[in-house]
Design a protein around this motif. Structure first.
Motif, PDB file in Angstrom:
ATOM      1  N   VAL A   1      -5.876   2.284  27.533  1.00  0.00           N
ATOM      2  CA  VAL A   1      -6.787   1.333  26.894  1.00  0.00           C
ATOM      3  C   VAL A   1      -6.931   0.044  27.692  1.00  0.00           C
ATOM      4  N   ASP A   2      -8.028  -0.654  27.419  1.00  0.00           N
ATOM      5  CA  ASP A   2      -8.272  -1.943  28.067  1.00  0.00           C
ATOM      6  C   ASP A   2      -7.591  -3.092  27.329  1.00  0.00           C
ATOM      7  N   PHE A   3      -7.312  -2.895  26.037  1.00  0.00           N
ATOM      8  CA  PHE A   3      -6.701  -3.938  25.220  1.00  0.00           C
ATOM      9  C   PHE A   3      -5.396  -3.423  24.609  1.00  0.00           C
ATOM     10  N   PRO A   4      -4.335  -3.272  25.415  1.00  0.00           N
ATOM     11  CA  PRO A   4      -3.082  -2.727  24.883  1.00  0.00           C
ATOM     12  C   PRO A   4      -2.414  -3.618  23.844  1.00  0.00           C
ATOM     13  N   GLU A   5      -2.749  -4.901  23.839  1.00  0.00           N
ATOM     14  CA  GLU A   5      -2.149  -5.803  22.852  1.00  0.00           C
ATOM     15  C   GLU A   5      -2.705  -5.557  21.459  1.00  0.00           C
ATOM     16  N   GLN A   6      -3.796  -4.816  21.353  1.00  0.00           N
ATOM     17  CA  GLN A   6      -4.398  -4.539  20.050  1.00  0.00           C
ATOM     18  C   GLN A   6      -4.040  -3.155  19.499  1.00  0.00           C
ATOM     19  N   ILE A   7      -3.049  -2.512  20.082  1.00  0.00           N
ATOM     20  CA  ILE A   7      -2.580  -1.229  19.562  1.00  0.00           C
ATOM     21  C   ILE A   7      -1.700  -1.499  18.343  1.00  0.00           C
ATOM     22  N   VAL A   8      -2.047  -0.869  17.232  1.00  0.00           N
ATOM     23  CA  VAL A   8      -1.275  -1.013  16.001  1.00  0.00           C
ATOM     24  C   VAL A   8      -1.003   0.383  15.462  1.00  0.00           C
ATOM     25  N   VAL A   9       0.248   0.657  15.124  1.00  0.00           N
ATOM     26  CA  VAL A   9       0.624   1.955  14.567  1.00  0.00           C
ATOM     27  C   VAL A   9       1.257   1.723  13.201  1.00  0.00           C
ATOM     28  N   HIS A  10       0.652   2.338  12.188  1.00  0.00           N
ATOM     29  CA  HIS A  10       1.187   2.276  10.828  1.00  0.00           C
ATOM     30  C   HIS A  10       1.808   3.630  10.499  1.00  0.00           C
ATOM     31  N   GLN A  11       2.904   3.608   9.768  1.00  0.00           N
ATOM     32  CA  GLN A  11       3.587   4.840   9.380  1.00  0.00           C
ATOM     33  C   GLN A  11       3.560   4.978   7.862  1.00  0.00           C
ATOM     34  N   ARG A  12       3.230   6.178   7.399  1.00  0.00           N
ATOM     35  CA  ARG A  12       3.245   6.456   5.971  1.00  0.00           C
ATOM     36  C   ARG A  12       3.957   7.785   5.759  1.00  0.00           C
ATOM     37  N   GLU A  13       4.973   7.779   4.918  1.00  0.00           N
ATOM     38  CA  GLU A  13       5.732   8.995   4.655  1.00  0.00           C
ATOM     39  C   GLU A  13       5.362   9.562   3.304  1.00  0.00           C
ATOM     40  N   GLU A  14       5.195  10.865   3.284  1.00  0.00           N
ATOM     41  CA  GLU A  14       4.967  11.589   2.049  1.00  0.00           C
ATOM     42  C   GLU A  14       6.063  12.646   1.935  1.00  0.00           C
ATOM     43  N   GLN A  15       5.973  13.484   0.930  1.00  0.00           N
ATOM     44  CA  GLN A  15       7.061  14.408   0.651  1.00  0.00           C
ATOM     45  C   GLN A  15       7.384  15.327   1.832  1.00  0.00           C
ATOM     46  N   HIS A  16       6.372  15.954   2.422  1.00  0.00           N
ATOM     47  CA  HIS A  16       6.623  16.917   3.498  1.00  0.00           C
ATOM     48  C   HIS A  16       5.983  16.528   4.822  1.00  0.00           C
ATOM     49  N   LYS A  17       5.511  15.287   4.915  1.00  0.00           N
ATOM     50  CA  LYS A  17       4.861  14.893   6.156  1.00  0.00           C
ATOM     51  C   LYS A  17       4.996  13.397   6.404  1.00  0.00           C
ATOM     52  N   VAL A  18       4.846  13.049   7.675  1.00  0.00           N
ATOM     53  CA  VAL A  18       4.807  11.656   8.104  1.00  0.00           C
ATOM     54  C   VAL A  18       3.472  11.469   8.816  1.00  0.00           C
ATOM     55  N   ILE A  19       2.713  10.469   8.375  1.00  0.00           N
ATOM     56  CA  ILE A  19       1.395  10.217   8.945  1.00  0.00           C
ATOM     57  C   ILE A  19       1.452   8.903   9.719  1.00  0.00           C
ATOM     58  N   TYR A  20       1.090   8.982  10.996  1.00  0.00           N
ATOM     59  CA  TYR A  20       0.992   7.786  11.828  1.00  0.00           C
ATOM     60  C   TYR A  20      -0.488   7.482  11.998  1.00  0.00           C
ATOM     61  N   GLN A  21      -0.879   6.258  11.696  1.00  0.00           N
ATOM     62  CA  GLN A  21      -2.259   5.835  11.835  1.00  0.00           C
ATOM     63  C   GLN A  21      -2.329   4.884  13.029  1.00  0.00           C
ATOM     64  N   LEU A  22      -3.066   5.297  14.037  1.00  0.00           N
ATOM     65  CA  LEU A  22      -3.205   4.539  15.274  1.00  0.00           C
ATOM     66  C   LEU A  22      -4.509   3.760  15.245  1.00  0.00           C
ATOM     67  N   GLN A  23      -4.415   2.454  15.423  1.00  0.00           N
ATOM     68  CA  GLN A  23      -5.597   1.600  15.502  1.00  0.00           C
ATOM     69  C   GLN A  23      -5.644   0.979  16.888  1.00  0.00           C
TER      70      GLN A  23
END
Length: 75
Positions: free
Chosen positions: A13-35
């Motif tokens: 990426v051109d703007f590495p300082e704007q990488i944001v990763v959110h983590q959300r855990e559910e019963q059988h999975k972990v979801i990572y949301q990359l912005q």
């Protein structure tokens, strides 16, 4: 896993300082949301989604010993 995602995406990426990763855990999975910056989304997804598939494959391999399934959403 957050650090792994950031390390894989930052060189692309051109703007590495704007990488944001959110983590959300559910019963059988972990979801990572990359912005990333709006102009970097295409670079992260790649042609025909190749980069996104590669990121997901690496995350599956890295989480093979975990009991929860790993998902990556790119926003």
């Amino acid at each position: 896993m957050k650090a792994l995602i950031e390390a894989m995406v930052a060189p692309l990426v051109d703007f590495p300082e704007q990488i944001v990763v959110h983590q959300r855990e559910e019963q059988h999975k972990v979801i990572y949301q990359l912005q990333v910056h709006e102009s970097d989304i295409g670079k992260v997804i790649g042609k025909d989604g190749r980069n996104a598939r590669a990121f997901r494959a690496v995350l599956r391999a890295a989480s093979a010993d975990h009991k929860k399934r790993i998902y990556l959403d790119i926003v």
